[in-house]
Scaffold this motif. Structure first.
Motif, short mmCIF file in Angstrom:
data_model
loop_
_atom_site.label_atom_id
_atom_site.label_comp_id
_atom_site.label_asym_id
_atom_site.label_seq_id
_atom_site.Cartn_x
_atom_site.Cartn_y
_atom_site.Cartn_z
N GLY A 72 0.81 -1.21 0.00
CA GLY A 72 0.00 0.00 0.00
C GLY A 72 0.84 1.26 0.00
N LEU A 73 2.03 1.20 0.57
CA LEU A 73 2.89 2.38 0.61
C LEU A 73 3.48 2.72 -0.74
CD1 LEU A 73 4.86 1.84 3.92
CD2 LEU A 73 3.08 3.51 3.48
N SER A 74 3.55 1.76 -1.64
CA SER A 74 4.16 2.03 -2.93
C SER A 74 3.22 2.77 -3.87
CB SER A 74 4.63 0.72 -3.57
OG SER A 74 3.52 -0.12 -3.80
N LYS A 75 1.95 2.90 -3.49
CA LYS A 75 1.01 3.65 -4.32
C LYS A 75 1.33 5.13 -4.23
CE LYS A 75 -2.75 0.38 -3.66
NZ LYS A 75 -4.08 0.18 -3.07
N PRO A 76 1.15 5.88 -5.32
CA PRO A 76 1.43 7.31 -5.25
C PRO A 76 0.44 8.03 -4.35
CG PRO A 76 0.48 6.71 -7.38
CD PRO A 76 0.73 5.43 -6.65
N LYS A 77 0.91 9.10 -3.72
CA LYS A 77 0.07 9.88 -2.83
C LYS A 77 -0.79 10.83 -3.64
CE LYS A 77 3.33 9.84 0.97
NZ LYS A 77 4.16 10.65 1.85
N GLY A 78 -1.82 11.33 -3.02
CA GLY A 78 -2.67 12.33 -3.65
C GLY A 78 -3.92 11.73 -4.25
N ARG A 79 -4.61 12.55 -4.99
CA ARG A 79 -5.84 12.11 -5.62
C ARG A 79 -5.57 11.10 -6.72
NH1 ARG A 79 -9.42 17.48 -6.83
NH2 ARG A 79 -9.97 17.92 -4.67
N PRO A 80 -6.49 10.17 -6.90
CA PRO A 80 -6.33 9.25 -8.03
C PRO A 80 -6.60 10.01 -9.33
CG PRO A 80 -8.37 8.79 -6.85
CD PRO A 80 -7.64 9.83 -6.07
N PRO A 81 -6.00 9.59 -10.42
CA PRO A 81 -6.23 10.28 -11.68
C PRO A 81 -7.69 10.19 -12.11
CG PRO A 81 -4.99 8.28 -12.03
CD PRO A 81 -5.10 8.47 -10.55
N VAL A 82 -8.16 11.21 -12.81
CA VAL A 82 -9.55 11.26 -13.26
C VAL A 82 -9.73 10.26 -14.40
CG1 VAL A 82 -11.33 12.74 -14.24
CG2 VAL A 82 -9.71 13.66 -12.58
N ASP A 83 -10.79 9.49 -14.31
CA ASP A 83 -11.09 8.49 -15.32
C ASP A 83 -11.64 9.18 -16.58
OD1 ASP A 83 -11.48 6.07 -16.54
OD2 ASP A 83 -13.30 5.56 -15.43
N ASP A 84 -11.31 8.67 -17.74
CA ASP A 84 -11.80 9.25 -19.00
C ASP A 84 -13.32 9.21 -19.07
OD1 ASP A 84 -9.27 9.85 -19.87
OD2 ASP A 84 -9.02 7.96 -20.96
N ARG A 85 -13.92 8.19 -18.50
CA ARG A 85 -15.38 8.10 -18.50
C ARG A 85 -16.01 9.24 -17.71
NH1 ARG A 85 -16.44 2.22 -16.44
NH2 ARG A 85 -14.72 2.87 -15.15
N ASP A 86 -15.38 9.61 -16.60
CA ASP A 86 -15.89 10.72 -15.80
C ASP A 86 -15.82 12.04 -16.57
OD1 ASP A 86 -16.41 9.00 -13.71
OD2 ASP A 86 -14.50 9.40 -12.69
N LYS A 87 -14.72 12.22 -17.31
CA LYS A 87 -14.59 13.43 -18.13
C LYS A 87 -15.69 13.48 -19.18
CE LYS A 87 -9.56 13.88 -17.83
NZ LYS A 87 -8.32 13.83 -18.61
N GLU A 88 -15.91 12.35 -19.85
CA GLU A 88 -16.92 12.28 -20.89
C GLU A 88 -18.32 12.52 -20.31
OE1 GLU A 88 -18.43 11.90 -24.71
OE2 GLU A 88 -16.35 12.03 -24.09
N LEU A 89 -18.60 11.95 -19.15
CA LEU A 89 -19.88 12.13 -18.50
C LEU A 89 -20.12 13.60 -18.14
CD1 LEU A 89 -22.40 10.75 -17.38
CD2 LEU A 89 -21.16 10.38 -15.25
#
Length: 100
Positions: A72-89
């Motif tokens: 779990g520590l190896s995951k990058p910190k901060g917000r998860p990247p925005v999904d392309d589907r969310d942008k399209e929606l």
């Protein structure tokens, strides 16, 4: 020749105003754990000395690895990247509101 005569310099006797705790990345911990566990018994102490670590570090890092915490520590910190589907929606919702 005496050090006070200019032949050598004395180290500064001042101590850091505040001690700093070392921090290790998850990738570093996993690399050291793998190297430590692969080493023959006579070489394990050499790895600890080379890396300036204690055996307690290895014990704690093993516990964390077995609990899944290091993954779990190896995951990058901060917000998860925005999904392309969310942008399209969002784009479609804005277009719908504009047409209404």
């Amino acid at each position: 020749m005496d050090e006070r005569e200019g032949g050598g310099r004395r180290p500064d006797p001042e101590v850091e105003p505040k001690a700093r705790r070392r921090s290790f990345s998850a990738a570093y911990k996993l690399r050291i754990l793998n190297e430590y566990e692969a080493a023959p018994d006579g070489q394990k102490g050499a790895i600890l000395r080379r890396e300036n670590l204690y055996s307690a570090h290895i014990v704690e890092w093993r516990k964390a690895r077995e609990a899944g915490a290091l993954a779990g520590l190896s995951k990058p910190k901060g917000r998860p990247p925005v999904d392309d589907r969310d942008k399209e929606l969002e784009k479609l919702r804005a277009e719908k509101a504009k047409l209404e």
